[in-house]
Design an enzyme around this catalytic site. Structure first.
Site, PDB file in Angstrom:
ATOM      1  CG  HIS A   1      37.779  44.980  41.283  1.00 24.91           C
ATOM      2  ND1 HIS A   1      36.951  45.477  42.265  1.00 24.91           N
ATOM      3  CD2 HIS A   1      37.306  43.738  40.990  1.00 24.91           C
ATOM      4  CE1 HIS A   1      36.019  44.593  42.552  1.00 24.91           C
ATOM      5  NE2 HIS A   1      36.217  43.515  41.787  1.00 24.91           N
TER       6      HIS A   1
ATOM      7  CB  CYS B   1      37.157  39.996  41.659  1.00 27.39           C
ATOM      8  SG  CYS B   1      36.805  39.856  39.897  1.00 27.39           S
TER       9      CYS B   1
END
Length: 614
Positions: free
Chosen positions: A463, A484
């Site tokens: 992201h 992430c």
């Protein structure tokens, strides 16, 4: 006067002519007397001759009538035999003559081979002392019925045809002994008839068949004796025991509807021919394999559905790539062996087994692909293809390949190495779970809005991280994410345009993750099974999932939160689209004590079960 004179003369002439006529008549009468006497003699002679002839005829007729009192009239036939002018005894002898040469042939099935039309035995008149018991008396009675006085008319007429019924006499005990002495009538030589049945194994052509009934030679001997006796009395020349139904027959014949229906069913199953394209490999399912699965039990075909399931699982284990380790050559030219954590071809074995069973029962033919629960970008062992995301976790650099060419590359920040081990970004080959815009990553104590959310393994994903001011290098060691891959916003947007669900994402470390945190790393890396979801021998267990709660990021306090507009998959983080945050980058709470101007992430203890791991 003249007239009177003339009349006298006429009268005189008339008188003279009469006198002359009388004289002539007298002369003639004298001449006819002898002729009359001659005629009388002739008539008398003829009368006598006629009387003699009549007498002779009567005598002959009476003698003839007397003769035919003891002889049959001319043109008389009895039972088709000419008995004219014969006495009763002569006629009886002539009528009895055929029976002296009488014989009865008994035919049927060869007791050794079952072939029809074989000679079973022969009965001769002399063997059974065959005679007519009352021939002469019967002939005499027939003779007495004729009218002997009609013998003359019998000569000139069509004659008389008579039928004589006589009792046939023979020794029935001798007949029984003759019949029972025949080989075909001996119990030890008789073959029992066997019902038709379905073969227990397929024939040379691979199909089942109805085995014909066995023709039996088992005779009802008493019925044979009875038929022979009746045949003799009726003077038959032959008797066929098969036509007379003397054999015990099979109850179930080859054309039995139930048998043919069962054979049609099992052969329909065996005619199934399916050519699979199993992840690029041709797998043929034909009769050779089906004969191992289909058997006959109690006269009915049975498909071993467990063997069908085993076949599907074996093919899945052989050709599925999901969860298996693969060779991968990095952009820097190093060959690594990586586990396919959630990427590859994975057969839905349960669904495919059910479908294959249905196709077999239907007798289907054709080509098909198995039912997959997970698919890869291309078929074969190298199922990654030429389009993928390559995340070099050691060098914190990402490459985006499209059709074998690098179309984008960027630095990033992955999971920190100083927190709990579940914050370490896992390495392996993954498939993008899905992608969405303007999502909110929520945890127990945070709500972090992102513009591009692209999860690839549970709660791990890629992201944008607009709050970071720098990417790459060694930032991840002490100030990394909670797992992430944080990307520069513009690069996240470009990557978002290229990727789609199932797009390969390859993450790796050179020499393993450089973890220096407080929690010791596992002794050995765990991977998902290599058999498409089935645990294989010698394989490692399933991969560890992120913790139930994850570290959170602190979004700017003033960021307005919108209500959710898109619901992600159950295993994905719950996202709620929000409006874009203010231009200022959010400041993360430091995990250790970095400079105030450096954005960092603060690990949380245990987030809620629906939280997304970054």
């Amino acid at each position: 006067m003249k007239e009177k004179k003339q009349n006298k003369e006429e009268k005189k002439e008339e008188k003279d002519s009469k006198e002359n006529a009388g004289k002539v008549a007298e002369e003639k009468a004298g001449e006819k007397v002898p002729e009359k006497r001659k005629k009388r003699y002739i008539i008398i002679a003829l009368g006598i001759a006629f009387i003699l002839l009549v007498v002779a005829a009567v005598v002959v007729y009476c003698k003839g009538a007397a003769y035919y009192q003891t002889h049959f009239l001319p043109n008389t036939s009895i039972n088709g035999i000419d008995c004219s002018n014969m006495e009763a005894r002569e006629a009886a002898i002539l009528l009895d003559a055929p029976i002296q040469n009488y014989s009865l042939k008994i035919t049927g099935r060869n007791y050794k081979t079952g072939e029809s039309g074989a000679l079973i035995g022969e009965i001769n008149s002399e063997n059974i002392q065959l005679t007519y018991g009352n021939s002469e008396e019967a002939v005499k009675m027939l003779l007495e019925q004729q009218n002997a006085y009609e013998w003359i008319w019998a000569y000139v007429g069509n004659g008389q045809a008579s039928s004589l019924e006589r009792n046939i006499v023979f020794d029935e005990d001798i007949l029984e002994s003759i019949v029972t002495s025949w080989d075909a009538c001996k119990k030890r030589n008789m073959l029992k008839a066997k019902d038709a049945y379905i073969s227990q194994e397929p024939g040379l052509d691979g199909y089942y068949e109805v085995v014909p009934e066995t023709v039996g030679t088992e005779l009802d001997v008493n019925a044979v004796i009875h038929l022979a006796a009746e045949g003799i009395r009726e003077k038959k020349d032959s008797i066929d025991l098969e036509e007379q139904g003397c054999y015990e027959e099979a109850f179930i014949r080859q054309d039995d509807r139930r048998l043919t229906s069962v054979v049609d069913k099992v052969n329909r199953w065996l005619s199934t021919s399916i050519t699979y394209d199993w992840n690029g490999t041709e797998v043929i399912l034909d009769r050779e394999k089906l004969t191992e699965w289909i058997t006959m039990q109690d006269g009915e075909p049975v498909l071993d559905e467990e063997k069908v399931a085993k076949f599907v699982k074996e093919q899945a284990a052989e050709y599925d790539t999901y969860g298996k380790k693969k060779k991968f050559v990095t952009t820097l030219g190093t060959e690594l062996t990586l586990s396919s954590r959630n990427y590859g071809w994975k057969t839905d074995t349960e669904t495919e087994t059910e479908e294959l069973i249905r196709l077999i029962y239907k007798g289907s033919t054709g080509t098909r692909e198995p039912t997959y629960s997970i698919t890869a970008m291309q078929k074969g062992t190298n199922d990654i293809g030429n389009s993928y995301v390559e995340a070099d976790l050691s060098n914190q650099h990402l490459y985006l390949y499209q059709d074998g060419n690098i179309v984008l590359e960027t630095d990033f920040v992955s999971g920190t190495m100083v927190s709990t081990y579940d914050c370490v970004t896992p390495e392996g080959i993954f498939g993008l779970t899905y992608k969405t815009r303007n999502a909110v990553l929520k945890g127990a104590t945070y709500r972090t809005p992102v513009s591009y959310w692209m999860p690839f393994y549970g709660n791990y994903g890629m992201h944008d991280a607009s709050w970071r001011g720098a990417f790459g290098g060694q930032i991840f060691m002490t100030s990394g994410s909670h797992g992430c891959i944080n990307l520069p916003p513009d690069m996240a947007g470009q990557i978002y345009q290229y990727v789609s669900e199932g797009f390969p994402v390859i993450c790796y470390y050179y020499g393993g993750a450089p973890y220096i945190g407080i929690q010791a790393p596992p002794a050995s890396e765990t991977v998902v099974p290599e058999e498409g979801g089935e645990q294989g021998a010698g394989e490692e267990g399933p991969a560890e999932q992120p913790p139930a709660e994850t570290p959170v990021e602190q979004p700017p306090a003033e960021a307005p939160v919108e209500t959710p507009v898109e619901q992600p998959p159950a295993e994905a983080p719950v996202e709620t689209p929000v409006e874009q945050p203010p231009a200022e980058a959010p400041v993360e709470t430091p995990a250790e004590q970095p400079p105030a101007e450096t954005p960092v992430e603060t690990p949380a203890e245990q987030p809620s079960a629906e939280a997304t791991v970054e």
